[in-house]
Scaffold this active site. Structure first.
Site, mmCIF file in Angstrom:
data_model
loop_
_atom_site.group_PDB
_atom_site.id
_atom_site.type_symbol
_atom_site.label_atom_id
_atom_site.label_comp_id
_atom_site.label_asym_id
_atom_site.label_seq_id
_atom_site.Cartn_x
_atom_site.Cartn_y
_atom_site.Cartn_z
ATOM 1 C CB SER A 223 -0.955 0.056 1.321
ATOM 2 O OG SER A 223 -0.322 0.184 2.470
ATOM 3 C CG MET A 224 2.509 2.127 -2.804
ATOM 4 S SD MET A 224 3.263 2.033 -4.328
ATOM 5 C CE MET A 224 1.776 2.031 -5.307
ATOM 6 N N GLY A 225 -0.282 4.914 0.692
ATOM 7 C CA GLY A 225 -1.142 6.003 0.913
ATOM 8 C C GLY A 225 -1.781 6.411 -0.533
ATOM 9 N N GLY A 254 -4.547 1.782 6.677
ATOM 10 C CA GLY A 254 -3.786 0.369 6.565
ATOM 11 C C GLY A 254 -4.597 -0.458 6.857
ATOM 12 C CG ASP A 255 -4.875 -0.616 11.063
ATOM 13 O OD1 ASP A 255 -3.788 -1.331 10.743
ATOM 14 O OD2 ASP A 255 -4.706 0.256 11.973
HETATM 15 P P1 ADP Z 1 -0.691 2.088 6.178
HETATM 16 O O1 ADP Z 1 -1.769 2.971 7.233
HETATM 17 O O2 ADP Z 1 -0.653 0.788 6.495
HETATM 18 O O3 ADP Z 1 0.492 3.080 6.081
HETATM 19 P P2 ADP Z 1 -1.321 3.264 3.683
HETATM 20 O O4 ADP Z 1 -1.069 4.935 4.241
HETATM 21 O O5 ADP Z 1 -0.483 2.883 2.347
HETATM 22 O O6 ADP Z 1 -1.592 2.186 4.714
HETATM 23 O O7 ADP Z 1 -2.801 3.435 3.061
HETATM 24 C C1 ADP Z 1 -3.667 2.192 2.741
HETATM 25 C C2 ADP Z 1 -4.728 2.414 1.855
HETATM 26 O O8 ADP Z 1 -5.491 3.647 2.195
HETATM 27 C C3 ADP Z 1 -4.030 3.164 0.493
HETATM 28 O O9 ADP Z 1 -3.452 1.943 -0.358
HETATM 29 C C4 ADP Z 1 -5.098 3.903 -0.265
HETATM 30 O O10 ADP Z 1 -6.014 2.971 -0.842
HETATM 31 C C5 ADP Z 1 -5.763 4.511 1.008
HETATM 32 N N1 ADP Z 1 -5.443 5.551 1.415
HETATM 33 C C6 ADP Z 1 -4.436 5.981 2.639
HETATM 34 N N2 ADP Z 1 -3.974 7.545 2.508
HETATM 35 C C7 ADP Z 1 -4.850 7.812 1.446
HETATM 36 C C8 ADP Z 1 -4.769 9.296 0.924
HETATM 37 N N3 ADP Z 1 -4.240 10.278 1.473
HETATM 38 N N4 ADP Z 1 -5.709 9.365 -0.203
HETATM 39 C C9 ADP Z 1 -6.239 8.405 -0.741
HETATM 40 N N5 ADP Z 1 -6.416 7.055 -0.231
HETATM 41 C C10 ADP Z 1 -5.529 6.870 0.896
#
Ligand code: ADP
Length: 311
Positions: A223-225, A254-255
């Site tokens: 996952s990439m935010g 992420g959760d």
């Molecule tokens: P973690 O919380 O494990 O660091 P991520 O930040 O990669 O996980 O977020 C998980 C998923 O949530 C992403 O793959 C995306 O689908 C969604 N997401 C997270 N942040 C954003 C954002 N700022 N805008 C849109 N979708 C988001």
């Protein structure tokens, strides 16, 4: 039933302040929730309408209080008791900053862990899917999740493992494979010793495909935010992207993604639907001020806007 595992839960206490005044009195109104990554997963699964049971370890007065908070959220729970006090984590939101004070949590004895392992084995028999999230408390060996994954595999129940550092490494080094792992970009770069960016998905995907530790895991998702995610399943690589949204609070995205994956996998969905559901949950969490909570009334709009393509 979907079983969620939180081995090191916490009473999360959030304080919202316009200004944090250092070395003076700050008057605050607390917002307390049953916390830990697995409990975020549980809350989102409840919103998705799944039958959820949360398990893990909890103890002392704080553990009992955590039980009351889960009851208030409508989360069914069946935790193993420990002698140590469940930890408290403080989250101070001030001037656009997030200052966190995280207790490390209680030490767990070998007997307490054995009691939990036996409880887990019973609960797995009733589960359609298991999620394992977060760090391990003191006293629990780094490869403990391998034991839980093995029990799921023996029972033929899909198991999603969302952890990092030594416990992720131990799981990847083992021959026992979970159904899905979901490191984020930071975690995967730490594991590989690399610094890939979301623009380098193809290079990162190739590096993962060449890495022995990821062989045999049916689902590997990174996952990439805001940049979405990509994942391997069934010999194919999928990329999921969503139009940008104003993120309010991406903590717990992420959760929430894991909750979406578990929901779809438990329902026997195809690969594209699994990724679409997970990304929708991650994004809807980022749009909600509450951690581990979706703006569920915008489900259709966001779900339909997530694009999953095969690379
Ligand atoms: P973690 O919380 O494990 O660091 P991520 O930040 O990669 O996980 O977020 C998980 C998923 O949530 C992403 O793959 C995306 O689908 C969604 N997401 C997270 N942040 C954003 C954002 N700022 N805008 C849109 N979708 C988001």
């Amino acid at each position: 039933m979907i079983l969620t595992v939180t081995m090191n839960p916490a009473i999360d206490t959030a304080y919202h302040l316009d200004h944090l005044i250092i070395d003076d009195v700050n008057r605050v109104v607390p917002k307390k929730t049953a916390g830990g990554k697995g409990l975020n997963v549980s809350r989102v699964l409840c919103q998705l309408g799944d039958d959820v049971v949360a398990t893990g370890l909890m103890g002392g007065h704080m553990g009992a209080y955590m039980g009351e908070l889960m009851d208030a959220d409508g989360i069914k729970h069946d935790f193993a008791p420990i002698a140590g006090e469940t930890r408290i984590c403080l989250n101070i939101l001030h001037e656009g900053n997030q200052t966190e004070l995280l207790e490390s949590g209680p030490e767990v004895s070998a007997d307490e862990l054995a009691t939990f392992t036996a409880k887990f084995a019973e609960l797995v028999e009733k589960a359609d899917c298991v999620t394992i999230s977060g760090s391990l408390p003191k006293g629990v060996p780094a490869d403990y999740y391998v034991e839980l994954v093995a029990k799921c595999n023996e029972a033929g129940v899909p198991v999603l493992l969302d952890t990092s550092g030594a416990s992720l490494n131990a799981a990847l080094e083992s021959d026992v494979t979970p159904t899905l792992v979901k490191p984020n970009l930071t975690e995967i770069n730490a594991l590989l010793g690399t610094s890939y960016t979301p623009d380098q998905v193809s290079e990162l995907a190739a590096a993962l495909q060449a890495d022995e530790r990821f062989q045999g895991i049916p689902w590997v998702v990174v996952s990439m935010g805001a940049a979405g995610s990509f994942g391997f399943n069934g010999g194919k690589i999928y990329r999921a992207v969503t139009p940008p949204i104003p993120a309010v609070n991406a903590t717990g995205s992420g959760d929430s993604t894991i909750a979406g994956f578990a929901h779809a996998i438990a329902a026997g969905a195809d690969a594209a639907t699994v990724l679409k559901t997970g990304n929708t949950c991650g994004k809807l969490n980022a749009m909600d001020p509450q951690t581990g909570h979706l703006v569920i009334n915008r489900w259709d709009e966001v779900y339909n806007a997530v694009e999953v393509t095969e690379l």
